[in-house]
Design a protein around this motif. Structure first.
Motif: not given
Length: 178
Positions: A44-53, A94-99, A128-130
């Motif tokens: 997701d560009g930071a600390e997470g993962v995105t999934i398209q099902a 779906y998204s994992s959030g910062p994991v 993550a960048q502010s």
């Protein structure tokens, strides 16, 4: 009497054709949930993962499926299993959030029955960048004495001219001749 029978026969034949054409479509719709999913895994560009099902034939996913994420990162770090929740961005998103922590991760996402599938991808996680702080803006008072004072005198002068023109028209328009 024969005209009514012909019309009824035509209606029944049309109904029978419609039902026979709909039967294979209904069977295909029942068989469709048994197919596999196509899972597209990305960072997701930071600390997470995105999934398209989606379904393997390209149809969008209408029902909620259970997706579980596991990941192996730098220095053998392991994350998961993490159950993913659907996000409001769209069907099948779906998204994992910062994991994840910063580094290169091997991410595996699995879906459970009846739509069993599995996908693995390499994701580069970064802190993550502010957003940059906005630059201060100097507020100064306009040199003309204030904002919006330039057009009021013209509007007032226009109203005075209109009132004067109406007064002159009324004065000369009511002239009587005896």
């Amino acid at each position: 009497m024969t005209g009514i029978r012909k019309v009824l026969a035509a209606v029944f034949v049309g109904l029978a054709l419609t039902l026979s054409a709909a039967a294979p479509a209904a069977q295909a719709a029942q068989a469709a949930p048994a197919d596999k999913l196509k899972l597209t895994v990305a960072g997701d560009g930071a600390e997470g993962v995105t999934i398209q099902a989606t379904h393997t034939d390209g149809r969008r996913l209408e029902q909620v499926v259970r997706l579980v994420l596991t990941a192996t990162g730098p220095d053998g770090q392991r994350i998961g299993p993490v159950q993913l929740e659907p996000q409001p961005e769209g069907h099948g998103f779906y998204s994992s959030g910062p994991v994840l922590s910063a580094g290169k991760w091997k991410v595996t996402v699995k879906s459970s029955a009846p739509l069993q599938s599995e996908a693995t991808a390499t994701v580069q996680a970064q802190a993550a960048q502010s957003p940059p702080a906005p630059k201060p803006v100097a507020v100064t008072k306009p040199a003309d004495g204030g904002a919006g004072t330039g057009w009021w005198p013209f509007a007032a002068a226009g109203l005075v001219l209109v009132a004067a023109a109406m007064g002159v028209a009324m004065l000369f328009g009511r002239r009587r001749t005896d």
